[in-house]
Design an enzyme around this catalytic site. Structure first.
Site, PDB file in Angstrom:
ATOM      1  N   LYS A 131     -11.939  31.260  10.235  1.00 34.49           N
ATOM      2  CA  LYS A 131     -12.822  32.369  10.605  1.00 34.49           C
ATOM      3  C   LYS A 131     -12.368  32.970  11.938  1.00 34.49           C
ATOM      4  O   LYS A 131     -11.885  32.242  12.798  1.00 34.49           O
ATOM      5  CB  LYS A 131     -14.262  31.857  10.785  1.00 34.49           C
ATOM      6  CG  LYS A 131     -15.013  31.531   9.518  1.00 34.49           C
ATOM      7  CD  LYS A 131     -16.429  31.064   9.848  1.00 34.49           C
ATOM      8  CE  LYS A 131     -17.178  30.607   8.598  1.00 34.49           C
ATOM      9  NZ  LYS A 131     -17.409  31.670   7.618  1.00 34.49           N
ATOM     10  N   ARG A 144     -19.865  26.016  -1.743  1.00 40.33           N
ATOM     11  CA  ARG A 144     -20.014  25.871  -3.199  1.00 40.33           C
ATOM     12  C   ARG A 144     -19.292  24.635  -3.720  1.00 40.33           C
ATOM     13  O   ARG A 144     -19.671  24.068  -4.728  1.00 40.33           O
ATOM     14  CB  ARG A 144     -19.538  27.156  -3.877  1.00 40.33           C
ATOM     15  CG  ARG A 144     -18.112  27.503  -3.602  1.00 40.33           C
ATOM     16  CD  ARG A 144     -17.773  28.964  -3.907  1.00 40.33           C
ATOM     17  NE  ARG A 144     -18.343  29.899  -2.933  1.00 40.33           N
ATOM     18  CZ  ARG A 144     -18.252  31.227  -3.019  1.00 40.33           C
ATOM     19  NH1 ARG A 144     -17.632  31.782  -4.052  1.00 40.33           N
ATOM     20  NH2 ARG A 144     -18.786  32.001  -2.094  1.00 40.33           N
TER      21      ARG A 144
END
Ligand code: BES
Ligand code: MN
Ligand code: ZN
Length: 496
Positions: free
Chosen positions: A276, A350
């Site tokens: 990020k 996920r």
């Protein structure tokens, strides 16, 4: 990680006769409410309110010396906004209760160092008393574990005032239990990842679970390997601090329904090798908010003695780009047996959820709910205060209705049919990042692949609401909010 602020107590003394350093009173439409039996005290207070032009707007406060006829030293007026004392019907009731929560929260958020605080908001029913208590105890929350001088930053002893009788005292106790669970979730979220990582998180849950005589099972890295938890292990392998899977079980005798909660527990999300940018990483200690919510909700359900079975699953990992990290193009063999090509290591939530959902689903719960800070797309779609709810229709409805009753903003969203095709991979059964547009819905489509067709399942994306980076409001502080805790408890109250 010591406990949050001390919970409030309950009393039924008359507001005007209650000795306190601060008496909190609510006003709406230019009049103070809840002083019906003290006409002259009310009249002088209404005069003062007119003089300082305090109308009772939501979120507004004014602290004044007590007028004649009050035992308290000072009065803190707090706006009740659209509170409707004459209204009836479930919608008005839940709007009024949220107005009470927010007013109590606003009041306590602003009271630093006051030693004796009495909260006398207009509470007519046990549910009103619960709402005032939740608001007050959430508003009194401070996270001071890492500041050197915490002398006058917390409010002192708080007493909620309300009608006499067992149902009212019980409602206060329930409210305090619910707020304490929410505050413990906030503590977990606010604790820096240097101190809160999978091992220490699991240890804390074990300790808190033991205090409540609940069964807590912690799978270590070795056990995760033996069990084929490729998603949790894959995400965790770039960090020196290994992953864990924690299961907490509350199973009272005679329970007919089983609720199963799964919470995303990424103790820090750097993005992994798909790193990020700095600004997006700043608040990623909050990426375990789902895990914090599910475990504290189950603790509260146990403390309330609700007659339902409730299980919390916490897949915990730190997503780091260490030299042993998974790479884009790696293929993971998941707990369910499916294979996943990792095309973006920042779509890690996920992956850990998929493994825990597979285990939770295998127990055939009556309702399966996962809670996760899953996508930036949630914030784009619904903003910072409204969580997205996806899944099967019955489960989605159960969640949004519970949220409305608990005073949490949640909104049902679809999983459009075409979403899944975006996850087709040449190298594995699925890839982990799919369509960019509607990213929140796409993530839900991925998760659904790990839940049985027959299971009533809902996925709550709390990416925005879990962590407040703007200003504090109502009972919501800056930082960890405890999002979803109250909704999950409400689901269990509905379930018996
Ligand atoms: N933890 C983030 C989602 C997030 C973003 C939570 C902002 C709170 C605030 C998640 O793991 C993530 O990085 N999601 C990616 C998914 C993408 C790579 C498919 C995202 O939303 O960009
Ligand atoms: Mn991520
Ligand atoms: Zn994440």
């Amino acid at each position: 990680m010591p406990g949050a602020s001390t919970p409030s107590s309950y009393a039924s003394s008359a507001p005007t006769k209650t000795a306190a350093s601060v008496l909190v009173l609510g006003a709406a439409d230019g009049a103070v409410l809840g002083l019906d039996s003290a006409k002259s005290a009310r009249a002088s207070l209404d005069d003062m309110m007119r003089a300082i032009e305090f109308t009772g707007k939501a979120g507004s406060t004014a602290r004044i010396p007590s007028p004649k006829g009050f035992a308290a030293d000072s009065v803190l007026l707090v706006g009740l906004g659209s509170f409707d004392p004459t209204g009836s019907g479930p919608e008005t009731e839940s709007a009024n209760q949220e107005a009470l929560r927010r007013a109590a929260g606003t009041a306590l958020r602003g009271l630093n160092g006051a030693d004796q605080i009495a909260v006398a908001l207009p509470a007519a029913t046990p549910a009103d008393v619960e709402a005032v208590t939740v608001g007050a105890d959430l508003g009194a929350y401070r996270f001071l574990d890492y500041v050197s001088d915490d002398g006058d930053k917390a409010p002192g002893a708080v007493t909620v005032l309300g009608p006499k009788g067992r149902p009212f005292a019980a409602a206060h106790k329930a409210g305090a239990t619910i707020a304490a669970a929410t505050n413990r979730a906030r503590d977990l979220v606010n604790t820096p990842p240097l101190d809160l990582y999978p091992e220490t998180f699991a240890q804390l849950v074990s300790d808190q679970g033991k205090d409540r005589r609940l069964k807590v099972t912690v799978l270590t890295e070795k056990e995760l390997q033996a069990g084929g938890y490729g998603g949790i292990l894959g995400v965790g392998q770039g960090s020196t601090r290994g992953p864990r899977l924690v299961k907490v079980e509350y199973a009272p005798k005679g329970a007919r329904r089983h609720l199963s909660f799964v919470g995303k527990g990424i103790t820090f999300d750097s993005g992994g090798l798909s790193l990020k940018p700095a600004a997006s990483m700043e608040d990623m200690k909050s990426d375990m908010s789902g895990a914090a919510a599910v475990v504290q909700a189950v603790f509260a359900i146990a403390e309330l003695g609700l007659p339902v079975r409730a299980t919390a699953w916490l897949p915990l990992a730190e997503n780091m780009p260490g030299s042993s990290a998974i790479r884009p193009s790696d293929v993971l063999k998941m707990r369910s047996g499916k294979t996943v090509e990792v095309t973006n290591t920042d779509a890690e939530g996920r992956l850990v959820l998929a493994d825990a959902l597979a285990d939770a689903d295998a127990e055939n719960p009556d309702l399966l709910v996962d809670v996760a800070t899953l996508t930036g797309a949630q914030v784009v779609a619904l903003g910072t205060r409204t969580s997205g709810v996806m899944g099967t229709e019955s489960a989605r409805t159960a969640v949004t209705e519970a949220a409305a009753a608990a005073g949490e903003e949640m909104w049902a969203m679809p999983i459009p049919e075409e979403m899944l095709t975006g996850f087709e991979s040449n190298a594995a059964d699925l890839k982990n990042s799919g369509p960019r547009h509607g990213g929140m819905l796409a993530a839900a489509a991925f998760l659904r692949e790990f839940v049985g067709d027959e299971t009533a399942w809902a996925h709550i994306d709390i990416a925005g609401p879990s962590f407040n980076t703007a200003s504090a409001f109502g009972y919501t502080p800056v930082g960890g909010t405890g999002a979803a805790v109250r909704t999950l408890i409400e689901l269990a109250r509905d379930a018996d």
